[in-house]
Design a protein around this motif. Structure first.
Motif, mmCIF file in Angstrom:
data_model
loop_
_atom_site.group_PDB
_atom_site.id
_atom_site.type_symbol
_atom_site.label_atom_id
_atom_site.label_comp_id
_atom_site.label_asym_id
_atom_site.label_seq_id
_atom_site.Cartn_x
_atom_site.Cartn_y
_atom_site.Cartn_z
ATOM 1 N N ARG A 113 47.379 -33.304 51.342
ATOM 2 C CA ARG A 113 47.276 -34.146 50.138
ATOM 3 C C ARG A 113 46.514 -35.429 50.434
ATOM 4 O O ARG A 113 45.708 -35.895 49.631
ATOM 5 C CB ARG A 113 48.669 -34.532 49.661
ATOM 6 C CG ARG A 113 49.130 -33.652 48.547
ATOM 7 C CD ARG A 113 50.215 -34.359 47.794
ATOM 8 N NE ARG A 113 51.346 -33.450 47.716
ATOM 9 C CZ ARG A 113 52.596 -33.789 47.871
ATOM 10 N NH1 ARG A 113 52.897 -35.043 48.123
ATOM 11 N NH2 ARG A 113 53.540 -32.913 47.770
ATOM 12 N N SER A 138 40.556 -35.031 44.119
ATOM 13 C CA SER A 138 41.311 -34.617 42.935
ATOM 14 C C SER A 138 40.650 -35.216 41.699
ATOM 15 O O SER A 138 39.940 -36.231 41.785
ATOM 16 C CB SER A 138 42.771 -35.056 43.047
ATOM 17 O OG SER A 138 42.831 -36.454 43.137
ATOM 18 N N SER A 139 40.872 -34.536 40.599
ATOM 19 C CA SER A 139 40.239 -34.989 39.356
ATOM 20 C C SER A 139 41.058 -34.423 38.202
ATOM 21 O O SER A 139 42.088 -33.784 38.431
ATOM 22 C CB SER A 139 38.811 -34.439 39.279
ATOM 23 O OG SER A 139 38.875 -33.036 39.260
ATOM 24 N N SER A 140 40.566 -34.644 37.001
ATOM 25 C CA SER A 140 41.310 -34.108 35.852
ATOM 26 C C SER A 140 41.354 -32.581 35.934
ATOM 27 O O SER A 140 42.297 -31.948 35.484
ATOM 28 C CB SER A 140 40.660 -34.565 34.547
ATOM 29 O OG SER A 140 39.292 -34.206 34.594
ATOM 30 N N SER A 141 40.337 -31.996 36.562
ATOM 31 C CA SER A 141 40.353 -30.525 36.642
ATOM 32 C C SER A 141 41.021 -30.019 37.922
ATOM 33 O O SER A 141 41.205 -28.833 38.098
ATOM 34 C CB SER A 141 38.928 -29.978 36.543
ATOM 35 O OG SER A 141 38.208 -30.379 37.680
ATOM 36 N N ARG A 175 43.265 -36.921 48.693
ATOM 37 C CA ARG A 175 43.262 -38.248 48.061
ATOM 38 C C ARG A 175 42.214 -39.156 48.708
ATOM 39 O O ARG A 175 41.413 -39.783 48.017
ATOM 40 C CB ARG A 175 44.659 -38.849 48.205
ATOM 41 C CG ARG A 175 44.880 -40.066 47.351
ATOM 42 C CD ARG A 175 46.332 -40.485 47.379
ATOM 43 N NE ARG A 175 47.183 -39.633 46.563
ATOM 44 C CZ ARG A 175 48.454 -39.391 46.803
ATOM 45 N NH1 ARG A 175 49.040 -39.917 47.863
ATOM 46 N NH2 ARG A 175 49.162 -38.628 45.999
ATOM 47 N N SER A 211 44.369 -31.151 39.637
ATOM 48 C CA SER A 211 45.516 -32.062 39.757
ATOM 49 C C SER A 211 46.135 -31.943 41.149
ATOM 50 O O SER A 211 45.884 -30.976 41.865
ATOM 51 C CB SER A 211 46.562 -31.693 38.702
ATOM 52 O OG SER A 211 47.065 -30.400 39.018
ATOM 53 N N MET A 212 46.970 -32.905 41.502
ATOM 54 C CA MET A 212 47.632 -32.827 42.804
ATOM 55 C C MET A 212 48.597 -31.638 42.838
ATOM 56 O O MET A 212 48.835 -31.052 43.899
ATOM 57 C CB MET A 212 48.360 -34.133 43.124
ATOM 58 C CG MET A 212 47.412 -35.284 43.479
ATOM 59 S SD MET A 212 46.139 -34.870 44.702
ATOM 60 C CE MET A 212 47.027 -35.019 46.236
#
Ligand code: ADP
Length: 738
Positions: A602, A611-614, A606, A616-617
């Protein structure tokens, strides 16, 4: 980056020398051998000591190997009988290693009052040969030629060089140099090598077409069946042959040929004995109607920075039954299809020869010479081989780095490593070299078994083996000589270009076989003398006569030629997975581990702003779990939990494909590596500033939790922030591997 630049020319410089080496010894043989070279259709060997198990300190990673030093033909040398006190790290530190003088004026000064430089220029390099096993004879000759000091039973004090017969873990060492890398045995196993090469084939299919298409059994059995069926459906005239090789096998053990996937002996064996099934090269180059293969010796001098050397001469091992293309009738003819020395020696047709250019085992240079006399462009053959070697090492280095940082974490005492690898190469009828396998423990025996009378065997010296192997070991030692730099600085005028002062190897090699035999007998008699048992109290300075400032004056020019970084410009673009491994290692966090935990993954996402809107974590977590679970079920090593490097590479490919949709895979991956390195370098700069202003409290600015900060902040772990414009370099500087 000169992608696609003429590899034909890249090695021209030293190929000429190799050719010269080839021509001299074999010239007489070529003249004598009137038979034409069968360059139409058309592999042979020696016993390999595949390391049994790397006796991993905490993790016994590797699976047991079938045959080791204890193989029928490879008589293990009895272990030293004297008790060997392990070097103590504290004592090591307390000593005064000449490499690292501790304090000016005192550190390296001997009781005689000589200065450190004087001492280092006169004392002899020390070699611990107590674990050398079957390479001991060749090692002894090498040490004697170099006038170095051998410790055949080990030594209480540290040695400069430790020579291990099997693996890095043969002995606990805390300083000096050892001739094995941690993890190498594991890396060159058939399955691991196939996986590593496949990653490269996915990225650079053209560049890595020197390795036969391979499937891993049992995992990829269905895939194998489906792919073969698909090709056959498209081309009914395709009549392929495949070779099945057990992962843990060596010396041809358990290998068989098949014409159809249904012929694989699945019952019971594959689960317990995983294997690789591979396209069989049906049209090898033949000499005297026989299939043969090439054993080339490659020195991995350093992992980071990468330094690779190739020996100018190698061995060619011949089959003992004339070759025919595989058919159901001859598939089981071992002496026709398998070039292993360990198998062919049992054939009535095996020819032992005192000449390096005849018989069932010859020097590679004699083969080149013979090909050259038939008009073959041997410079092209050499440059293709060099290219194959560099590309293969590039495929192996990423995971080797992970092993290395696990066994010798930065900041802890440990030796530096180098290793001689044995590359087995097959030349196709069209002279294209094909990689068969890489041996972490190539046999360095210089004698062979001969049947004196029926059922009575004796080990007799093998001229061909000594010729090639002693040179490889001796010159590896010369390249690793820890005192050389000091001597060169001390006596610069003596180290002028030695090429002009000593006759090339080729000249000396033209001496008659008789002379060589005499030399050999004399050497072997020396070998039989009892080993020196008394251990001097400390590093023994050379005697007055040995105190020659250039102790190599009597030696031939070095038989190992550097190919990397020499040709780095042509090959650096291939080192993408290496850069991924640097990222992987950076986020491993805990020293000594080889697998990435969910937090590390993760933090990687990060910190690299992936990560982005498309994405997600939560999606990142699912990606991690999916890939990790699959890789853990495939790999046998279940001890560490987490994502292995191959899993990370798979995840990386996935992310790259999502982000840079329209590009070819290698460009997608290269773009993502660039992006990650860019964001990490910004982060490093930020940390540097925060660190200077003292406001960060040791916590990485972008890390969510202290735990993440620890996992993601190698700079916070005691490593100086050496580089602020490239995470790659930061990672490299952190792991100064050699
Ligand atoms: P081992 O470690 O048991 O020696 P290798 O991979 O070296 O296994 O294979 C043994 C021999 O089989 C090689 O020396 C070569 O002669 C032959 N061989 C292996 N793979 C192939 C292949 N793909 N095509 C043709 N011959 C092969």
């Amino acid at each position: 980056m000169q992608r696609g630049s003429s590899e034909r020319e890249l090695a021209a410089g030293w190929e000429a020398e190799a050719v010269a080496v080839a021509e001299a010894p074999a010239a007489a043989a070529v003249a004598a051998a009137a038979e034409p070279v069968g360059v139409d259709s058309g592999a042979a060997g020696e016993p390999e000591r595949k390391a049994p198990e790397e006796q991993s300190k905490e993790r016994a990673r590797a699976q047991p190997r079938a045959a080791e030093e204890g193989d029928a033909l490879v008589t293990p040398r009895p272990p030293p009988t004297l008790p060997l006190a392990k070097p103590q790290p504290a004592r090591v530190r307390g000593l005064c290693p000449h490499r690292k003088p501790r304090s000016k004026g005192r550190g390296c000064r001997r009781s005689s009052g000589r200065s450190a430089d004087e001492y280092c220029s006169q004392r002899r390099v020390t070699v611990d040969s107590s674990k050398a096993r079957t390479s001991l004879d060749a090692l002894k000759i090498s040490i004697r030629q170099l006038k170095w000091k051998e410790f055949p039973f080990g030594r209480r004090l540290p040695c400069d060089i430790y020579w291990h017969g099997v693996s890095f873990h043969d002995n606990d060492i805390f300083s000096g140099q050892v001739n094995k890398f941690p993890g190498m045995t594991e890396m060159v196993r058939k399955i691991t090598l196939s996986r590593a090469v496949r990653i490269m084939q996915n990225l650079f299919p053209e560049e890595y077409n020197f390795y036969p298409r391979s499937w891993i059994l049992p995992d990829e059995f269905q895939l194998f069946v489906a792919q073969v069926r698909m090709v056959k459906d498209g081309d009914p005239s395709w009549k392929p042959t495949f070779i099945v090789k057990p992962d843990s096998g060596c010396q041809g053990d358990g290998i068989y040929l098949i014409k159809d996937p249904s012929d694989i002996r699945l019952a019971g064996t594959l689960q317990s004995r995983p294997a690789v099934v591979q396209e069989y090269i049906c049209k090898p180059l033949l000499i005297d109607k026989l299939k043969f293969d090439i054993r080339l010796y490659v020195l991995l001098k350093s992992l980071d920075p990468l330094e690779i050397y190739i020996a100018k001469d190698g061995l060619s091992r011949f089959c003992t039954e004339p070759y025919q293309e595989p058919s159901p009738k001859n598939l089981h003819h071992t002496f026709m299809h398998l070039t292993n020395y360990s198998l062919n020696i049992h054939s009535g047709n095996f020819v032992h020869s005192d000449s390096t250019s005849t018989g069932s085992k010859r020097t590679f240079s004699s083969i080149l010479c013979r090909l050259s006399s038939k008009g073959v462009d041997i410079k092209k053959v050499w440059s293709d081989i060099i290219s194959l070697v560099i590309k293969t090492v590039i495929a192996l280095t990423p995971e080797l780095k992970v092993f290395y940082q696990s066994d010798i974490p930065a900041g802890r005492p440990g030796p530096t490593c180098f290793q001689i690898l044995g590359f087995d190469i097959l030349l196709m009828k069209n002279l294209k070299p094909i990689l068969l396998e890489v041996n972490a423990n190539p046999s360095m025996r210089i004698e062979h078994e001969q049947e004196l009378s029926p059922g009575v065997f004796e080990n007799v010296p093998s001229l061909v083996d000594e010729e090639v192997k002693v040179a490889v070991i001796r010159d590896t030692l010369r390249l690793m000589d820890p005192l050389k730099n000091k001597r060169e600085n001390h006596f610069p005028d003596i180290y002028v270009d030695r090429k002009h002062r000593f006759p090339p190897v080729s000249d000396r090699m033209s001496s008659s076989v008789l002379q060589l035999s005499k030399l050999f007998i004399a050497r072997s008699q020396k070998l039989k003398q009892p080993a020196v048992k008394e251990e001097p109290s400390d590093s023994e300075p050379a005697s007055a006569s040995d105190a020659n400032p250039n102790p190599e004056a009597h030696l031939p020019s070095i038989c190992l030629k550097q190919v990397f970084p020499k040709y780095a410009k042509q090959f650096n673009y291939l080192r993408l997975v290496d850069r991924m491994a640097n990222l992987f290692i950076r986020f491993l966090g805990i020293k000594g581990t080889m697998k990435l935990g969910p937090t590390g993954f993760r933090t990687f996402i990060r910190n690299c702003k992936l990560s982005s809107s498309s994405l997600s974590m939560a999606a990142v977590d699912i990606l991690y779990i999916d890939i990790t679970r699959r890789w853990n079920s495939m790999t046998l090593d279940q001890r560490d939990s987490g994502m292995c490097l191959q899993g990370f590479v798979e995840a990386f490919f996935y992310l790259a494909q999502r982000k840079f949709k329209m590009l070819p895979l290698h460009e997608q991956v290269a773009s993502l590596v660039d992006l990650c390195e860019y964001h990490l370098s910004l982060l490093d700069e930020k940390r540097l500033v925060c660190g200077r202003s003292g406001t960060s409290g040791g916590r990485a600015p972008d890390s969510g939790t202290p735990q993440e900060a620890a996992a993601s902040a190698p700079l916070a772990q005691g490593t100086p922030p050496a580089c602020t414009n490239s995470a790659h370099k930061v990672s490299n500087s952190r792991h100064a591997l050699s």
